[in-house]
Enzyme design. Structure first.
Site, PDB file in Angstrom:
ATOM      1  N   ILE A   1       0.706  -1.451   0.065  1.00  0.00           N
ATOM      2  CA  ILE A   1      -0.196  -0.168  -0.101  1.00  0.00           C
ATOM      3  C   ILE A   1       0.966   1.480  -0.356  1.00  0.00           C
ATOM      4  CG2 ILE A   1      -0.464   0.232   2.912  1.00  0.00           C
ATOM      5  CD1 ILE A   1      -2.763   1.121   2.029  1.00  0.00           C
ATOM      6  N   CYS A   2      -0.227   2.157  -0.804  1.00  0.00           N
ATOM      7  CA  CYS A   2       1.237   3.722  -0.496  1.00  0.00           C
ATOM      8  C   CYS A   2       2.935   3.261  -1.274  1.00  0.00           C
ATOM      9  CB  CYS A   2       0.852   4.050   0.475  1.00  0.00           C
ATOM     10  SG  CYS A   2       1.242   6.206   1.051  1.00  0.00           S
ATOM     11  N   HIS A   3       3.325   4.052  -0.689  1.00  0.00           N
ATOM     12  CA  HIS A   3       4.632   3.628  -1.455  1.00  0.00           C
ATOM     13  C   HIS A   3       5.366   2.174  -1.381  1.00  0.00           C
ATOM     14  CE1 HIS A   3       4.754   8.200  -0.444  1.00  0.00           C
ATOM     15  NE2 HIS A   3       5.407   8.316  -1.327  1.00  0.00           N
TER      16      HIS A   3
ATOM     17  N   SER B   1      -2.519  -0.634  -3.241  1.00  0.00           N
ATOM     18  CA  SER B   1      -3.129   0.433  -3.130  1.00  0.00           C
ATOM     19  C   SER B   1      -2.703   1.290  -2.818  1.00  0.00           C
ATOM     20  CB  SER B   1      -4.785   0.360  -1.455  1.00  0.00           C
ATOM     21  OG  SER B   1      -5.586  -0.075  -1.154  1.00  0.00           O
ATOM     22  N   ARG B   2      -4.156   2.767  -2.564  1.00  0.00           N
ATOM     23  CA  ARG B   2      -3.134   4.102  -2.908  1.00  0.00           C
ATOM     24  C   ARG B   2      -2.881   4.658  -1.211  1.00  0.00           C
ATOM     25  NH1 ARG B   2      -7.820   6.147  -6.435  1.00  0.00           N
ATOM     26  NH2 ARG B   2      -8.704   5.590  -3.584  1.00  0.00           N
TER      27      ARG B   2
END
Length: 177
Positions: free
Chosen positions: A103-105, A153-154
């Site tokens: 997720i994310c980075h 995911s973001r």
């Protein structure tokens, strides 16, 4: 069948991107093993609110021991991606077709491990170019599931959908007896 999840994490991880998936995994009966370069260290989250004990050093971790791999975001993936042993562990998890959740980075660690080419993925908008340059197909969606193996995911806002997709994929890989 293993009911253990490897979590690659070090200093600067994003609190919610660790806590929310880990809580969901534990509630589903999975044991969590925090993995960093050295065992026994205490690492702090990006907000320095959450101290976390590292269970295993990367030299002790074997992909065959786990049902899946979680990579929380924050600054942690950017630090971990500099260690070739961590990258090899990610490649080993991918080669074994373990479910991988980032997720994310977190997907930056997958980029550096060289396991994103040809896969649909997402992540925080700032890494879209990194994903595309590494050969991934970037989608600006809350959750992307690729190859029945990879969930990306973001941002923390997407955690409910990320957690649901993560648990669904684990259930498909390891159906209850």
């Amino acid at each position: 069948m293993s009911r253990s999840i490897a979590v690659l994490v070090t200093e600067g991880f994003e609190d919610s991107e660790y806590l929310s998936p880990v809580d969901a995994l534990r509630a589903a009966g999975y044991a969590i093993f925090n993995i960093d370069v050295e065992p026994g260290r205490i690492v702090k989250s990006r907000a320095e609110q959450l101290p976390l004990r590292i269970d295993l050093g990367i030299d002790q971790a074997r992909a065959a021991d786990y049902a899946g791999l979680l990579i929380p975001g924050g600054r942690s993936p950017g630090v971990l991606r500099r260690d070739p042993r961590v990258l090899q562990f990610v490649r080993d998890c991918d080669a074994r077709r373990l479910p991988i959740f980032a997720i994310c980075h977190g997907p930056l660690l997958l980029v550096s491990a060289g396991v994103v080419r040809g896969r649909a993925m997402t992540g925080v908008a700032q890494i879209a170019d990194d994903l595309q340059h590494a050969g991934a197909s970037y989608e600006d969606s809350p959750v992307v599931v690729a190859d029945c193996q990879l969930v990306t995911s973001r941002t923390p806002e997407d955690l409910p959908l990320f957690n649901a997709a993560m648990l669904q994929l684990l259930a498909e890989h390891h159906p209850p007896l």
